[in-house]
Enzyme design. Structure first.
Site, PDB file in Angstrom:
ATOM      1  N   CYS A 108       0.938  -1.518   0.026  1.00  0.00           N
ATOM      2  CA  CYS A 108       0.141   0.002  -0.185  1.00  0.00           C
ATOM      3  C   CYS A 108       1.008   1.228  -0.056  1.00  0.00           C
ATOM      4  CB  CYS A 108      -0.717  -0.247   1.675  1.00  0.00           C
ATOM      5  SG  CYS A 108      -2.049   1.795   1.448  1.00  0.00           S
ATOM      6  N   CYS A 136       0.811   3.451   3.140  1.00  0.00           N
ATOM      7  CA  CYS A 136       1.150   3.294   4.658  1.00  0.00           C
ATOM      8  C   CYS A 136       2.767   3.862   4.806  1.00  0.00           C
ATOM      9  CB  CYS A 136       1.669   2.056   4.853  1.00  0.00           C
ATOM     10  SG  CYS A 136      -0.788   0.795   4.996  1.00  0.00           S
ATOM     11  N   HIS A 168      -3.866   0.703   7.624  1.00  0.00           N
ATOM     12  CA  HIS A 168      -4.409   1.041   7.118  1.00  0.00           C
ATOM     13  C   HIS A 168      -5.823   0.341   6.767  1.00  0.00           C
ATOM     14  CE1 HIS A 168      -4.102  -1.007   2.674  1.00  0.00           C
ATOM     15  NE2 HIS A 168      -4.934  -1.839   2.878  1.00  0.00           N
ATOM     16  N   ASN A 199     -13.400   9.705  -0.820  1.00  0.00           N
ATOM     17  CA  ASN A 199     -14.328   8.293  -1.413  1.00  0.00           C
ATOM     18  C   ASN A 199     -14.514   6.761  -0.569  1.00  0.00           C
ATOM     19  OD1 ASN A 199     -15.180  10.020  -3.436  1.00  0.00           O
ATOM     20  ND2 ASN A 199     -13.334   9.206  -4.670  1.00  0.00           N
ATOM     21  N   HIS A 205      -6.549   2.035   2.374  1.00  0.00           N
ATOM     22  CA  HIS A 205      -6.003   3.323   2.883  1.00  0.00           C
ATOM     23  C   HIS A 205      -7.118   3.981   3.649  1.00  0.00           C
ATOM     24  CE1 HIS A 205      -2.460   3.616   5.907  1.00  0.00           C
ATOM     25  NE2 HIS A 205      -3.063   4.818   6.081  1.00  0.00           N
ATOM     26  N   HIS A 213      -8.416   7.128   3.434  1.00  0.00           N
ATOM     27  CA  HIS A 213      -7.166   8.270   3.011  1.00  0.00           C
ATOM     28  C   HIS A 213      -8.442   9.576   2.034  1.00  0.00           C
ATOM     29  CE1 HIS A 213      -7.747   6.381  -0.643  1.00  0.00           C
ATOM     30  NE2 HIS A 213      -7.870   7.112  -1.567  1.00  0.00           N
ATOM     31  N   GLN A 251      -9.050  13.307  -0.564  1.00  0.00           N
ATOM     32  CA  GLN A 251      -8.191  13.804  -1.250  1.00  0.00           C
ATOM     33  C   GLN A 251      -8.400  15.528  -1.332  1.00  0.00           C
ATOM     34  OE1 GLN A 251      -7.683  11.814  -5.898  1.00  0.00           O
ATOM     35  NE2 GLN A 251      -8.806  10.658  -4.574  1.00  0.00           N
TER      36      GLN A 251
END
Length: 359
Positions: free
Chosen positions: A69, A72, A134, A174, A185, A187, A189
């Site tokens: 990933c 991570c 993660h 998302n 993971h 997250h 944007q």
């Protein structure tokens, strides 16, 4: 909170937001070529809306195994986008951006025919990692970490608002493969658009007309009505209220609105940021309990544009999901995709009752 700015091997900026002071001196040891973005925007003459073309994104990372990933922390022999061995919240420039400051070119028209304006897709795109875990989720964060994320969103909104050509800053998350997520993971944007988005422009036009007719902000009146009725309210805090919009489009659809009109995240007070963390976590945990499974969703911050109509903006977060039952998706078919006319399979009151009961 401690803010530390560093750079990755290809020159991209990375910013650490730590709840306790940590030295952030790890080097990115990867051999990376420079970012090569070729974004272009074109103005659709039939709709008057800008459309972005970013063909270079076809090669972006797609569903890597967990041990590879890129979000991570780095491990010996496995360097990632984050050089450190651990972090609280981290933000870095996207290696495959939809908009970039590095794009070259001048305004023109398609085929030099003068009908379809084009311009370089200049802006900025960043990735926000909410946790180094993660297998975690936003709903599983402690309130203190959510507050750190809010502070990071506010920091980046303020900084991207200074970037040349950026007209609107859009933080979002998302979540879930059904939504189209390619990195699992936890997250989000942040997009720095080189134009005011169509949805925001339409909302501002509606807000302006309502203000001229009634002398009050439309979202303020909607918020007051929802708090008075209570039939669609999910969670209410001291400074925020979460409710299902009275004309909800999605099977799960929630607005989180501050009780005070502010244009964007940097304008929130410390108390408002703390209260948001509490209210939002209560909403997210109800969402995950709704179908007894992690809910795929999009969480989208609606902020005022950087330079125009800021007095009309009222910051709010919109959360929605395409999951209409535990194993059924709401597809955007002919009416929604073809005519932008939404047809919901549940009433807003039913959605609100289900979410309240899930709590």
């Amino acid at each position: 909170m401690k803010r530390t700015v560093r750079h990755l091997a290809d020159g991209r900026e990375i910013i650490y937001f730590d709840e306790e002071p940590h030295p952030r001196d790890a080097r990115d040891t990867r051999d990376l070529p420079p970012v090569a973005a070729s974004s272009e925007i074109r103005l659709d003459p039939l709709s008057g809306e800008w459309v972005a073309m970013a063909a270079h994104r076809q090669t972006r990372t797609y569903k890597p195994p967990a041990d590879l990933c890129p979000l991570c922390p780095s491990k010996p022999g496995k360097p990632s986008e984050i050089p450190e061995s651990g972090y609280d919240v981290v933000v870095f420039e996207n290696r495959f951006p939809s908009f970039s400051q590095g794009v070259t070119g001048e305004p023109a028209t398609v085929d030099d025919l003068g009908l379809v304006p084009t311009a370089p897709g200049r802006g900025r795109c960043e990735v926000v990692c909410f946790t180094s875990d993660h297998d975690g989720s936003f709903a599983g964060l402690p309130a203190s970490r959510v507050r750190t994320v809010v502070d990071a969103w506010a920091d980046r909104t303020a900084e991207l608002s200074k970037v040349e050509g950026v007209e609107q800053v859009f933080p979002f998350e998302n979540r879930g493969e059904e939504i189209g997520v390619t990195l699992s993971h936890p997250h989000g944007q942040i997009y720095g658009y080189p134009f005011v988005t169509p949805k925001t422009r339409r909302a501002l036009d509606v807000a302006r007309a309502y203000q001229e007719r009634h002398g009050r902000p439309v979202l303020g009146d909607v918020l007051a009505a929802e708090r008075k009725s209570g039939s669609r309210v999910i969670v209410e805090g001291e400074h925020w209220t979460a409710f299902v919009p009275p004309a909800a489009r999605w099977p799960v659809h929630v607005l989180l609105v501050p009780h005070r009109q502010v244009p964007d995240l940097p304008a929130l007070s410390s108390d408002e940021r703390d209260d948001f963390a509490d209210v939002y976590l209560r909403v997210l945990r109800r969402c995950d309990a709704l179908y007894d499974r992690p809910l795929p969703y999009i969480a989208a911050w609606n902020q005022a544009p950087v330079r125009v109509d800021r007095e009309l903006g009222w910051l709010h977060l919109e959360l929605f999901s395409i999951l209409r039952a535990k194993d059924k998706l709401k597809y955007l078919a002919g009416s929604e995709s073809g005519m932008a006319v939404w047809i919901n399979d549940a009433t807003p009151e039913q959605i609100a009752e289900r979410l309240r009961a899930a709590g």
